[in-house]
Design an enzyme around this catalytic site. Structure first.
Site, short mmCIF file in Angstrom:
data_model
loop_
_atom_site.label_atom_id
_atom_site.label_comp_id
_atom_site.label_asym_id
_atom_site.label_seq_id
_atom_site.Cartn_x
_atom_site.Cartn_y
_atom_site.Cartn_z
N HIS A 1 0.80 -1.19 -0.04
CA HIS A 1 0.10 0.08 0.12
C HIS A 1 0.79 1.46 -0.05
O HIS A 1 1.71 1.44 1.06
CB HIS A 1 -0.91 0.00 1.27
N GLY A 2 0.81 1.91 -1.10
CA GLY A 2 1.85 3.04 -1.41
C GLY A 2 1.93 4.20 -0.17
O GLY A 2 3.03 4.50 0.28
N ASP B 1 1.28 4.03 2.80
CA ASP B 1 2.10 3.31 4.03
C ASP B 1 3.56 3.46 3.99
O ASP B 1 4.46 3.64 5.05
CB ASP B 1 1.72 2.02 4.74
N VAL B 2 4.32 2.84 2.83
CA VAL B 2 5.69 2.63 2.78
C VAL B 2 6.47 3.06 1.75
O VAL B 2 7.65 3.10 1.73
CB VAL B 2 5.68 1.11 2.57
N ARG B 3 5.67 3.68 0.55
CA ARG B 3 6.30 4.13 -0.51
C ARG B 3 7.62 4.92 -0.41
O ARG B 3 8.79 4.70 -0.97
CB ARG B 3 5.35 4.96 -1.56
N GLU C 1 -4.77 -8.10 -5.82
CA GLU C 1 -3.43 -8.55 -6.06
C GLU C 1 -2.99 -9.75 -5.25
O GLU C 1 -2.54 -10.93 -5.68
CB GLU C 1 -2.20 -7.43 -5.80
#
Length: 1096
Positions: free
Chosen positions: A47-48, A50-52, A113
């Site tokens: 999930h972008g 949160d962690v990108r 996904e």
């Protein structure tokens, strides 16, 4: 065969097999699950938000630093559902990493996904790794806590079916062990650990290509399938046995690679012999066993510094584990006792595989499943050599003949093929030529070092026997070697057994065979002293085997008492060798002297201008082909002589006077055409084999004590008038060959005392009138062959030879009756005799399967004969038709018509007929019959056959058909009016895997002559080769590979059928005959419609 044809033919077949043969995979070994091709190393699901900008950036950097190629979906426009591009990216990634963060479940995109990833894990064996980033795995699994609230929010308004899929995927992924960010103090350290794990998983999941170039592994696995018994839960030990360098370790490593994943624990312990070579251990060496167990457990348990307090640890640790253990190159029983003494040490389904040269070691350990590794076929050997020499399975153009010679020199030993293939790689043709002379006489150092391990493991006496075989006795009969070596070795039979068990020799059909490279090793060993220093002067060596060395010693008189054996092959002699009168004077210990000549070499390039003197008194073997003297010297000592072998000699007599011959067992003077007399041999009380074939000047046989005589061949002694009375004393004689003794009038009645006689050959004894009644005492006689005894009139009556199996009186023209000499005969040939009837009891003879007779009208009056005749010969110049009753001969297989000049037609014949031979039937016009699956049809010199008869003959499917002809018939679709090659275009017809072809060739004389050949005068072999037109390097395997015939008539058509695994529509057929004074004028080919198999 000319070299260009044979080499090109051979290597075209190699190319065909390389390009077209299916890869053989053993059914007993499970296929690898790693054969799929992956486009990406890693797929990251995250999930972008949160962690990108934090974790993701750092881990991607670490991945790229380790050469890991990740797929991330930054460039794909996100929607509610994932599209085909993303699905393909997931499917194409070897590893999927699911980065589960607090808001991961807020995205239906992420959840979809995850569903696809878990599907790929199940269906494609995709590796899935998890990272729980600031989230608890339990919350993910049960959709609880903050993670659960986010998930529930996402589920609002979604179909129940879709929500169920998400829940199943989350429950599944949460159970996959992974890294938890909350367990790490340093995020950087966690990222480094994850990257290392990914790298290791990629390495371990990469399919092995280490064995792609290996030749014949599939066949080995298939052959070992039953021994392995992988479906069984029993614990099984399997031995892989064979000589050094034959590929035992390679086979074991390939097997390990194929099946190790099916076991709880596995280990490949390489070269255990080397592991223990630093200390020679005894069978009760406790510390050595502890050392071996420690090494073994350290490897199988992956425990580097393991401690082993006692020898029971292996059993305690592994008795409930299914293990695969490969123990490579075992050479002592202590090694097996330490690591795998009992099958009970290991869990159900375990397999222990041992490679060794010593078969006895396996048997003494109770191992019954032993796979003997044979030498590869000639094609496989060439594949192996070419893979290392050229990087492909066939030679480069122009190097075919040289590659073949090297492969042949190496004797198909994989080690030699690999080492020398690498040696020749990249060399020019001239460099190949320059390197060959050394290869013919010297071992490569790396090959020698490996083979020396086997030699050094022998005791001194076994080493001595090894060298004797290598230098003198390879390919010799064991019985003969025991006679020669029995006094030099205490127990030569046991020593043969030891060398065989250690794979240093093989014993087949009573003969000893040693591999070429081991022979070369033995020859090199005798050139060195005990201190491994070279013996520069050949005359100081124990054995002389090199032609140049022998020439030097014999011309310069440099032989010494060290020499005990000489093996001289005159094919290695470039000029003439004139042997000095005193050449053998210094070789007082010479026991074995052998001078061999190639029989097709008519040049007598070896001479004794001053005679032959000073031969050793210890001589046991004198083998001298084409001996040039008319008599052996007066001082020739026979006291120790065991074998006298002097074929094709100039001898007129052996020696003057009587000699002591108590050790003489073998005499062969065959082809000595000038030999007129033999000395008294009565002192040769142990003589067992005497061969005097084609001694055409010999008038009488010598005095002889025949008590121990086993085999006697005096065939073609055409001047021999009578046999001596001592023949009755030959109580142990099993073979007596008198074939071609054309002056022999009678057999002595004493022959009946040779009660162990099994084979009596009397062929072409054209003066023999009768057989004595005393042969009735030969109750062990199995074969009585008397073909062509044209004056033989009388056979004894009232006898029953209970062991008689085969009787052949063919061409005994004066023989009028055949009494019941045995009721046990299996094969009986009375064709071309004057016999008109056979005993009435013949129908009840239990073993009779073949009976050949000449035709006469009286036969129809003996129904007991008609039911069992299998071969019938007609030779009646006045006969105009074949009697109708011939059709009633229900078992007739062979029908021969010779010189039936007035015969006009052949009627319908029995369906059992499979061979019809009609020769010189000048009036034969019609065939009022059809044939039921015949194998051979021959109509030689039958020139009046009409069109219908010729068409029937040509259209009938047979193995081989011969008939007169001036051109290839039109129904052969593809024809060449000149030459021995024809192009074939199958016009896009559907090709089955195997196609059957019918071919036709027209023979003429080499000089265009049109002579008519008498039957049997010129033997001939026909061969053929099919190649693809656009790929001349591809040859099609055919069955059969050719035909051999006992005749070759000019101006005749030869028609034959064969099968080929064709892979192209456009083919070239090449035909070749092996027969002097003949050539192929025309040829043709057609597809055959026959469904029967004619050659099995």
């Amino acid at each position: 065969m000319n070299s260009s044809f044979s080499f090109s033919t051979f290597f075209r077949k190699l190319r065909f097999q390389h390009n077209h043969r299916e890869i053989d995979s053993p059914s007993s070994v499970p296929p690898s699950s790693l054969s799929r091709t992956w486009k990406h190393h890693v797929f990251l699901s995250f999930h972008g938000e949160d962690v990108r900008k934090t974790f993701l950036t750092h881990i991607l950097k670490e991945f790229r630093g380790k050469g890991i190629d990740p797929f991330i979906d930054n460039d794909i426009e996100r929607g509610k559902t994932i599209g085909p591009e993303l699905i393909e990216a997931i499917k194409g990634s070897r590893i999927a990493i699911v980065l589960l963060s607090r808001n991961y479940a807020s995205s239906s995109w992420c959840l979809n996904e995850l569903v696809e990833i878990m599907k790929c894990r199940e269906e494609l064996s995709q590796i899935v790794m998890t990272i729980f980033y600031d989230v608890d795995p339990t919350d993910v699994k049960k959709q609880m806590g903050a993670f659960g609230k986010v998930f529930n929010k996402t589920c609002k308004g979604k179909p129940r079916k879709e929500i169920k899929r998400w829940r199943i995927a989350l429950e599944g992924v949460a159970t996959i062990a992974g890294e938890h960010s909350r367990n790490w103090v340093s995020e950087a350290a966690m990222i480094e650990k994850i990257a290392m794990d990914v790298s290791n998983k990629l390495n371990n999941s990469t399919p092995s290509r280490d064995f792609n170039s290996l030749v014949g592994m599939g066949a080995h696995m298939k052959n070992m399938g039953t021994m392995l018994g992988l479906e069984s839960d029993e614990v099984r030990m399997i031995g892989i046995w064979g000589p050094s360098g034959i590929g035992k370790t390679t086979i074991a490593r390939y097997l390990y690679n194929q099946i190790s994943s099916s076991f709880d624990l596995s280990v490949f312990m390489e070269d255990i012999k080397e592991l223990t070579s630093t200390r020679r251990v005894s069978s009760d060496d406790y510390s050595a066993k502890l050392y071996l167990q420690k090494q073994f457990l350290s490897q199988i348990l992956n425990h580097k510094d393991i401690e082993i307090p006692h020898l029971g640890v292996v059993q305690d640790r592994l008795n409930d584990k299914k293990v695969l253990i490969v123990l490579d190159n075992i050479d002592q029983s202590i090694q097996l006792d330490a690591i795998a003494k009992e099958t009970s040490w290991f869990g159900h389904g375990s397999r222990i595989i041992i490679t060794t040269q010593d078969q006895k070691l396996l048997k003494s350990h109770g191992i019954n499943h032993i796979y003997k590794v044979d030498f590869p076929s000639v094609y496989e050997a060439s594949h192996i050599f070419c893979m290392y020499a050229f990087g492909q399975k066939f030679p480069k153009k122009g190097l075919e003949a040289l590659s073949w010679e090297v492969t042949n020199l190496l004797g198909k030993l994989p080690l030699g093929l690999r080492v020398m293939g690498s040696h020749f790689r990249g060399m020019s043709k001239q460099e190949w030529i320059d390197a060959l002379p050394r290869l013919r006489t010297r071992l490569d150092a790396s090959i020698q070092s490996i083979l020396m391990f086997s030699y050094n493991a022998l005791c001194d006496e076994d080493k001595d026997l090894f060298v004797h075989i290598a230098c003198l006795f390879n390919y010799q009969m064991i019985e003969l070697m025991e006679d020669h070596l029995g006094k030099s070795f205490l127990d030569v039979k046991q020593q043969f057994r030891i060398l065989s068990e250690k794979s240093l020799i093989s014993v087949e059909n009573g003969c000893v065979y040693m591999h070429n490279l081991l022979v070369q090793l033995g020859k090199e060993i005798v050139c060195r002293e005990l201190g491994n220093q070279s013996i520069i002067k050949p005359g100081k060596r124990q054995f002389l085997v090199d032609a140049r060395d022998i020439c030097e010693v014999l011309t310069n008189d440099t032989g010494s008492k060290n020499v005990i054996g000489i093996h001289f092959d005159s094919s290695g002699l470039s000029g003439e060798l004139s042997i000095s009168e005193r050449a053998f004077e210094g070789m007082s210990n010479l026991e074995f002297l052998r001078f061999k000549c190639m029989y097709d070499n008519q040049n007598h390039n070896l001479s004794l201008p001053l005679g032959l003197n000073h031969l050793s008194q210890k001589l046991r073997l004198l083998h001298w082909d084409r001996f040039p003297m008319t008599c052996l010297p007066s001082n020739f000592c026979t006291e120790c002589l065991v074998e006298l072998y002097m074929i094709d000699s100039q001898l007129q007599k052996l020696w003057e006077g009587d000699r002591p011959l108590r050790n003489l067992k073998w005499v062969n003077l065959s082809l000595s055409k000038n030999l007129k007399e033999l000395p008294d041999l009565s002192t040769a009380t142990n003589l067992q084999h005497m061969f005097l074939s084609s001694c055409s000047s010999l008038v009488e046989l010598p005095s002889l004590n025949a008590t121990n005589l086993k085999k006697m061949d005096i065939s073609k002694c055409s001047s021999l008038v009578e046999l001596p009375s001592w023949m009755g004393n030959a109580n142990n004689l099993s073979l007596l060959n008198l074939m071609g003794c054309s002056s022999l009038v009678e057999l002595p009645s004493s022959i009946g005392n040779a009660t162990n006689l099994q084979t009596l050959k009397l062929d072409m004894c054209t003066s023999l009138v009768e057989l004595p009644s005393s042969i009735g005492n030969l109750h062990k006689l199995q074969k009585l062959i008397a073909i062509g005894c044209s004056k033989l009139e009388v056979l004894p009556t009232n006898i029953n030879l209970e062991s008689l199996d085969e009787v052949n009186f063919c061409n005994c023209l004066m023989l009028k009756s055949f009494p019941e000499i045995s009721t046990h005969i299996r094969l009986l040939n009375l064709a071309r005799t004057a016999i008109k009837e056979v005993p009435s009891s013949i129908k009840s003879w239990p073993n009779l399967s073949s009976l050949g007779m000449s035709f006469n009208e009286n036969l129809q009056e003996f129904p007991h004969a008609l039911d069992i005749i299998t071969s019938l010969v007609f030779e009646d110049k006045e006969m105009q038709e074949i009697s109708p009753w011939v059709k009633k001969v229900s078992r007739l297989r062979f029908l021969t018509l010779i010189g039936c000049k007035k015969l006009v037609s052949i009627p319908q014949l029995p369906d059992s007929l499979d061979h019809l031979r009609a020769e010189n039937c000048e009036s034969l016009v019609r065939l009022d019959c059809f044939f039921h699956n015949p194998k051979h049809l021959q109509f030689t010199n039958c020139f009046k056959l009409n069109k219908e008869a010729r068409e029937l003959i040509v259209q009938t499917s047979t193995r081989c058909t011969v008939l007169p002809g001036e051109e290839v018939p039109e129904n052969f679709t593809y024809r060449a009016n000149t030459g021995s090659s024809v192009m074939v275009n199958l016009n896009k017809r559907p090709l089955s895997k195997t196609s059957r072809f019918k071919a036709c060739i027209l023979l003429v004389g080499e000089g265009g002559d049109k002579e008519k050949e008498v039957f049997g005068m010129k033997e001939m072999r026909i061969s053929y080769l099919i190649m693809e037109k656009h790929n001349p390097g591809v040859s099609v395997p055919c069955k059969p590979i050719g035909y051999s015939l006992s005749y070759s008539f000019t101006d005749h058509l030869y028609i034959f059928e064969f099968e080929g695994d064709v892979t192209s529509n456009e083919l070239r057929f090449d035909f070749k005959i092996y027969c002097s004074e003949r050539k192929i004028k025309e040829c043709g080919v057609m597809l055959s419609k026959s469904l029967s198999c004619l050659w099995d």
